[in-house]
Design a protein around this motif. Sequence first.
Motif, short mmCIF file in Angstrom:
data_model
loop_
_atom_site.label_atom_id
_atom_site.label_comp_id
_atom_site.label_asym_id
_atom_site.label_seq_id
_atom_site.Cartn_x
_atom_site.Cartn_y
_atom_site.Cartn_z
N LEU A 1 1.07 47.26 -2.37
CA LEU A 1 1.21 47.74 -3.74
C LEU A 1 1.50 46.58 -4.70
O LEU A 1 0.98 46.56 -5.82
CB LEU A 1 2.30 48.81 -3.82
CG LEU A 1 1.96 50.12 -3.09
CD1 LEU A 1 3.22 50.97 -2.94
CD2 LEU A 1 0.85 50.88 -3.78
N ASP A 2 2.31 45.63 -4.27
CA ASP A 2 2.60 44.46 -5.10
C ASP A 2 1.33 43.64 -5.36
O ASP A 2 1.14 43.12 -6.46
CB ASP A 2 3.67 43.57 -4.46
CG ASP A 2 5.07 44.13 -4.59
OD1 ASP A 2 5.27 45.05 -5.41
OD2 ASP A 2 5.97 43.65 -3.88
N LEU B 1 0.81 53.94 -7.87
CA LEU B 1 -0.63 54.14 -7.76
C LEU B 1 -1.24 54.39 -9.14
O LEU B 1 -2.34 53.89 -9.44
CB LEU B 1 -0.94 55.31 -6.81
CG LEU B 1 -0.57 55.07 -5.35
CD1 LEU B 1 -0.66 56.36 -4.56
CD2 LEU B 1 -1.45 54.00 -4.74
N THR B 2 -0.55 55.13 -9.98
CA THR B 2 -1.03 55.36 -11.34
C THR B 2 -1.04 54.06 -12.13
O THR B 2 -1.98 53.80 -12.90
CB THR B 2 -0.16 56.41 -12.05
OG1 THR B 2 -0.18 57.61 -11.28
CG2 THR B 2 -0.68 56.72 -13.43
N THR B 3 -0.04 53.23 -11.93
CA THR B 3 0.01 51.92 -12.59
C THR B 3 -1.19 51.08 -12.18
O THR B 3 -1.82 50.41 -13.01
CB THR B 3 1.32 51.19 -12.24
OG1 THR B 3 2.42 51.97 -12.70
CG2 THR B 3 1.37 49.80 -12.85
N ILE B 4 -1.54 51.13 -10.91
CA ILE B 4 -2.70 50.38 -10.42
C ILE B 4 -3.96 50.88 -11.13
O ILE B 4 -4.80 50.08 -11.57
CB ILE B 4 -2.84 50.51 -8.89
CG1 ILE B 4 -1.67 49.80 -8.20
CG2 ILE B 4 -4.17 49.93 -8.40
CD1 ILE B 4 -1.52 50.14 -6.73
N LEU B 5 -4.11 52.19 -11.27
CA LEU B 5 -5.27 52.75 -11.97
C LEU B 5 -5.34 52.23 -13.40
O LEU B 5 -6.42 51.92 -13.91
CB LEU B 5 -5.20 54.28 -12.01
CG LEU B 5 -5.45 55.04 -10.73
CD1 LEU B 5 -5.35 56.54 -10.99
CD2 LEU B 5 -6.80 54.70 -10.13
N GLU C 1 -10.88 53.16 -4.31
CA GLU C 1 -9.98 53.37 -3.18
C GLU C 1 -8.70 54.08 -3.60
O GLU C 1 -8.22 54.98 -2.91
CB GLU C 1 -9.67 52.06 -2.47
CG GLU C 1 -10.87 51.40 -1.79
CD GLU C 1 -11.56 52.25 -0.74
OE1 GLU C 1 -10.87 53.01 -0.02
OE2 GLU C 1 -12.79 52.15 -0.63
N VAL C 2 -8.14 53.69 -4.74
CA VAL C 2 -6.91 54.34 -5.21
C VAL C 2 -7.20 55.77 -5.65
O VAL C 2 -6.42 56.68 -5.39
CB VAL C 2 -6.25 53.51 -6.34
CG1 VAL C 2 -5.05 54.24 -6.91
CG2 VAL C 2 -5.84 52.14 -5.80
N LEU C 3 -8.35 55.98 -6.28
CA LEU C 3 -8.73 57.34 -6.68
C LEU C 3 -8.93 58.25 -5.46
O LEU C 3 -8.63 59.44 -5.52
CB LEU C 3 -10.01 57.33 -7.52
CG LEU C 3 -9.84 56.86 -8.95
CD1 LEU C 3 -11.22 56.68 -9.60
CD2 LEU C 3 -9.00 57.83 -9.75
#
Length: 190
Positions: free
Chosen positions: A42-43, A81-85, A96-98
């Motif tokens: 995640l980091d 995960l939302t931050t990554i999006l 992949e995150v979606l």
Amino acid sequence: MPIPRHIPHEFTEHLKKGVGVNSIKSLANEALRHPEWIDCLLDILTGHISWDRDGMRKAAWMLHHVYLLDERALLHHRSTLTTILDHTEDPSVLREVLKVLGSPLWSDTETDAQRVELLQLGMDLMYDTSLPLGIHYTAIQLTSFRIVHKTECTSVTEAMMQLNSTVGQESLPLRLCVERSLARLDKKWR
């Protein structure tokens, strides 16, 4: 690039181009036994640890495989995960995150605001014709189980119909997927 000390050695060898699915699956399985590895992935994906594009793609792929092995392993990382999006510009990472967030499993843990946010994101992705087709499939999945009001169904239906009209005949499988999804929505919300 120098590797920060807290990154497991196994990551340095697997987060690069050319690493196959079996290696990613094996490391994802190992990450389930070491939650700090999930934090490390995640980091990397949030940019807290600098990594090259291929490594970020592998990290996202590995995170998806962690999810496939244990659907609940990432539940307490939902906001990350939302931050990554919100911050990724890489369609492979986004896809992949979606895939993780596109699971109905999340619906019992989401606030209404989170549900609406992902519903809107899914519709926005359907309207964006510059994205790869794989993201459109995931957008359909992202929206399909998050509809709770007739007006939302109408909005999602419009987005799917727009997607169907812009894809044209170039992707018959996607068109068929959209048509099946529209039929399910019509049956449920009629």
